[in-house]
Design a protein around this motif. Sequence first.
Motif, PDB file in Angstrom:
ATOM      1  N   ILE A 149       0.678  -1.352   0.083  1.00 33.01           N
ATOM      2  CA  ILE A 149      -0.329   0.128  -0.079  1.00 33.01           C
ATOM      3  C   ILE A 149       0.801   1.334  -0.045  1.00 33.01           C
ATOM      4  O   ILE A 149       1.942   1.174   0.555  1.00 33.01           O
ATOM      5  N   GLU A 150       1.228   1.838  -0.864  1.00 29.48           N
ATOM      6  CA  GLU A 150       1.363   3.183  -1.195  1.00 29.48           C
ATOM      7  C   GLU A 150       0.286   4.522  -1.478  1.00 29.48           C
ATOM      8  O   GLU A 150      -0.321   4.254  -2.047  1.00 29.48           O
ATOM      9  N   SER A 151       0.031   5.460  -0.566  1.00 22.13           N
ATOM     10  CA  SER A 151       0.074   7.013   0.033  1.00 22.13           C
ATOM     11  C   SER A 151       0.637   8.550  -0.336  1.00 22.13           C
ATOM     12  O   SER A 151       1.030   7.894   0.732  1.00 22.13           O
ATOM     13  N   ASP A 152       0.092   8.968  -1.394  1.00 14.76           N
ATOM     14  CA  ASP A 152       0.792  10.454  -1.046  1.00 14.76           C
ATOM     15  C   ASP A 152      -0.368  11.642  -1.150  1.00 14.76           C
ATOM     16  O   ASP A 152      -1.221  11.735  -1.976  1.00 14.76           O
ATOM     17  N   PHE A 153      -0.325  12.232   0.440  1.00 13.83           N
ATOM     18  CA  PHE A 153      -1.223  13.524  -0.027  1.00 13.83           C
ATOM     19  C   PHE A 153      -0.583  14.275   0.274  1.00 13.83           C
ATOM     20  O   PHE A 153       0.489  14.587   0.836  1.00 13.83           O
ATOM     21  N   SER A 154      -1.014  15.797   0.159  1.00 18.95           N
ATOM     22  CA  SER A 154      -0.605  17.004  -0.216  1.00 18.95           C
ATOM     23  C   SER A 154      -1.061  17.904   0.966  1.00 18.95           C
ATOM     24  O   SER A 154      -1.749  16.808   1.583  1.00 18.95           O
ATOM     25  N   PHE A 155      -0.996  18.924   1.989  1.00 16.36           N
ATOM     26  CA  PHE A 155      -1.569  19.245   2.835  1.00 16.36           C
ATOM     27  C   PHE A 155      -2.927  19.404   2.721  1.00 16.36           C
ATOM     28  O   PHE A 155      -3.864  19.929   3.422  1.00 16.36           O
ATOM     29  N   LYS A 156      -3.320  19.396   1.108  1.00 17.47           N
ATOM     30  CA  LYS A 156      -4.614  20.252   0.507  1.00 17.47           C
ATOM     31  C   LYS A 156      -5.576  19.369   0.087  1.00 17.47           C
ATOM     32  O   LYS A 156      -6.840  18.873   0.161  1.00 17.47           O
ATOM     33  N   ASN A 162      -1.817   3.702  -4.211  1.00 20.67           N
ATOM     34  CA  ASN A 162      -1.835   2.167  -5.081  1.00 20.67           C
ATOM     35  C   ASN A 162      -1.184   1.422  -3.755  1.00 20.67           C
ATOM     36  O   ASN A 162      -0.941   1.307  -2.804  1.00 20.67           O
ATOM     37  N   GLN A 163      -2.391  -0.040  -4.511  1.00 21.71           N
ATOM     38  CA  GLN A 163      -2.543  -1.444  -3.392  1.00 21.71           C
ATOM     39  C   GLN A 163      -1.904  -2.447  -4.891  1.00 21.71           C
ATOM     40  O   GLN A 163      -2.497  -2.474  -5.974  1.00 21.71           O
ATOM     41  N   VAL A 164      -0.821  -3.279  -4.036  1.00 21.81           N
ATOM     42  CA  VAL A 164      -0.300  -4.589  -5.262  1.00 21.81           C
ATOM     43  C   VAL A 164      -0.562  -4.884  -4.225  1.00 21.81           C
ATOM     44  O   VAL A 164      -0.062  -5.505  -3.346  1.00 21.81           O
ATOM     45  N   GLY A 180      -2.764 -12.109  -9.666  1.00 20.61           N
ATOM     46  CA  GLY A 180      -2.565 -10.933  -8.938  1.00 20.61           C
ATOM     47  C   GLY A 180      -3.317  -9.873  -9.104  1.00 20.61           C
ATOM     48  O   GLY A 180      -3.730  -9.061 -10.204  1.00 20.61           O
ATOM     49  N   SER A 181      -3.204  -8.368  -8.522  1.00 21.02           N
ATOM     50  CA  SER A 181      -4.064  -7.056  -8.587  1.00 21.02           C
ATOM     51  C   SER A 181      -3.887  -5.689  -8.934  1.00 21.02           C
ATOM     52  O   SER A 181      -2.521  -6.142  -7.347  1.00 21.02           O
ATOM     53  N   THR A 182      -3.383  -5.213  -9.286  1.00 20.09           N
ATOM     54  CA  THR A 182      -2.197  -3.783  -9.236  1.00 20.09           C
ATOM     55  C   THR A 182      -4.104  -2.864  -9.181  1.00 20.09           C
ATOM     56  O   THR A 182      -4.312  -1.804 -10.122  1.00 20.09           O
ATOM     57  N   ILE A 183      -4.218  -1.727  -8.174  1.00 23.31           N
ATOM     58  CA  ILE A 183      -5.595  -0.658  -7.901  1.00 23.31           C
ATOM     59  C   ILE A 183      -4.637   0.244  -7.761  1.00 23.31           C
ATOM     60  O   ILE A 183      -3.789   0.649  -6.830  1.00 23.31           O
ATOM     61  N   SER A 184      -5.175   1.077  -8.447  1.00 26.83           N
ATOM     62  CA  SER A 184      -4.728   2.760  -8.397  1.00 26.83           C
ATOM     63  C   SER A 184      -5.553   3.896  -7.976  1.00 26.83           C
ATOM     64  O   SER A 184      -7.042   3.782  -8.919  1.00 26.83           O
ATOM     65  N   GLN A 185      -5.156   5.078  -7.704  1.00 24.35           N
ATOM     66  CA  GLN A 185      -6.071   6.151  -7.161  1.00 24.35           C
ATOM     67  C   GLN A 185      -5.477   7.266  -7.549  1.00 24.35           C
ATOM     68  O   GLN A 185      -4.162   7.116  -7.069  1.00 24.35           O
ATOM     69  N   THR A 186      -5.907   8.042  -8.768  1.00 26.44           N
ATOM     70  CA  THR A 186      -5.119   9.918  -8.453  1.00 26.44           C
ATOM     71  C   THR A 186      -6.638  10.813  -8.269  1.00 26.44           C
ATOM     72  O   THR A 186      -7.433  10.767  -8.430  1.00 26.44           O
ATOM     73  N   GLY A 187      -5.715  11.849  -8.200  1.00 28.89           N
ATOM     74  CA  GLY A 187      -6.137  13.271  -7.106  1.00 28.89           C
ATOM     75  C   GLY A 187      -6.908  13.294  -6.567  1.00 28.89           C
ATOM     76  O   GLY A 187      -7.375  11.898  -6.076  1.00 28.89           O
ATOM     77  N   ASN A 189     -10.767  12.936  -6.767  1.00 26.03           N
ATOM     78  CA  ASN A 189     -11.444  12.537  -6.503  1.00 26.03           C
ATOM     79  C   ASN A 189     -11.563  10.899  -6.715  1.00 26.03           C
ATOM     80  O   ASN A 189     -12.240  10.214  -6.746  1.00 26.03           O
ATOM     81  N   PHE A 190     -10.196  10.659  -6.327  1.00 22.52           N
ATOM     82  CA  PHE A 190     -10.018   9.560  -6.050  1.00 22.52           C
ATOM     83  C   PHE A 190     -10.123   8.466  -7.112  1.00 22.52           C
ATOM     84  O   PHE A 190     -10.876   6.869  -7.109  1.00 22.52           O
ATOM     85  N   GLU A 191     -10.196   8.652  -8.651  1.00 21.37           N
ATOM     86  CA  GLU A 191     -10.101   8.255  -9.678  1.00 21.37           C
ATOM     87  C   GLU A 191      -9.259   6.607 -10.094  1.00 21.37           C
ATOM     88  O   GLU A 191      -8.052   6.720  -9.313  1.00 21.37           O
ATOM     89  N   THR A 192     -10.094   5.751  -9.906  1.00 20.05           N
ATOM     90  CA  THR A 192      -9.720   4.870 -10.164  1.00 20.05           C
ATOM     91  C   THR A 192      -9.245   4.090 -10.959  1.00 20.05           C
ATOM     92  O   THR A 192     -10.481   2.980 -11.994  1.00 20.05           O
ATOM     93  N   SER A 193      -7.763   3.025 -10.573  1.00 18.08           N
ATOM     94  CA  SER A 193      -7.848   1.821 -12.072  1.00 18.08           C
ATOM     95  C   SER A 193      -7.632   0.723 -11.958  1.00 18.08           C
ATOM     96  O   SER A 193      -7.271   0.612 -10.396  1.00 18.08           O
ATOM     97  N   PHE A 194      -8.404  -0.249 -12.555  1.00 20.36           N
ATOM     98  CA  PHE A 194      -7.884  -1.541 -11.214  1.00 20.36           C
ATOM     99  C   PHE A 194      -7.165  -2.582 -12.844  1.00 20.36           C
ATOM    100  O   PHE A 194      -7.624  -2.307 -14.086  1.00 20.36           O
ATOM    101  N   ASP A 195      -6.473  -3.858 -12.222  1.00 19.15           N
ATOM    102  CA  ASP A 195      -5.937  -4.225 -12.914  1.00 19.15           C
ATOM    103  C   ASP A 195      -5.790  -5.867 -12.416  1.00 19.15           C
ATOM    104  O   ASP A 195      -5.248  -5.754 -11.702  1.00 19.15           O
ATOM    105  N   PHE A 196      -5.852  -6.664 -12.888  1.00 13.28           N
ATOM    106  CA  PHE A 196      -5.649  -8.405 -12.859  1.00 13.28           C
ATOM    107  C   PHE A 196      -4.993  -8.998 -13.635  1.00 13.28           C
ATOM    108  O   PHE A 196      -4.253  -8.653 -14.826  1.00 13.28           O
ATOM    109  N   GLY A 197      -3.931  -9.914 -13.135  1.00 19.02           N
ATOM    110  CA  GLY A 197      -3.191 -10.719 -14.231  1.00 19.02           C
ATOM    111  C   GLY A 197      -2.523 -12.033 -12.785  1.00 19.02           C
ATOM    112  O   GLY A 197      -3.560 -12.294 -12.132  1.00 19.02           O
TER     113      GLY A 197
END
Length: 204
Positions: A149-156, A162-164, A180-187, A189-197
């Motif tokens: 699990i990796e997350s980055d936040f500015s103070f705003k 990312n979750q692997v 396996g799976s890789t899940i990513s959120q950006t911005g 609004n937490f726009e989410t992308s899923f990948d499976f393999g």
Amino acid sequence: MKKILFSLMMLYSCYAEAQVSIQGYTGVKETEVLGIFDKDFKTKWNYFALGNVSYGYESKKVNAEVYQNLNYHIVKNWGASAGVHISNEDVMPSVGLAFTKEKTDFGISLFPSLTYSFDSKEMGLGLYTLMEYTPKINDRFNFYSMLIIESDFSFKQHQSSNQVVRLGLETRKKVQFGIGSTISQTGSNFETSFDFGVFIGKKF
């Protein structure tokens, strides 16, 4: 890319007497090679790094990043940590805490930190977590599971997360394979992308 390659060379230059894991992953959206490096020195110091190189099928781009830090153990399981996250887009130094715990079939490394982005010129908060659980099934196999699990936040606002996830089997020679799976959120609004393999890996 040069700064990524330099960090990877530094990572493997002290390969001896360290725990190293290499995993190859092929998913619906990307192919990735993941490397984990963990070295305990004979003092209270520890060096930890994770690097990955991925290729996106749709974007047709190669992305590389390295997360690495130097840790100093102060009390049992807890210490201070300083490091840097280097990617194609940004360089983010960090300083914070390190929590590590190792048992026979379970390990966790947790690094909450204060970060600075050279790209956005902003301070923020970061959290990196690696967990592995490998209980014995029989004389030939262990159950294998890993969560990063990796997350980055500015103070705003939220920047990226990312979750692997890896689930499968591990042989007595420390070869791992499964799904396996890789899940990513950006911005914000937490726009989410899923990948499976599927994945295959080896721990040295």
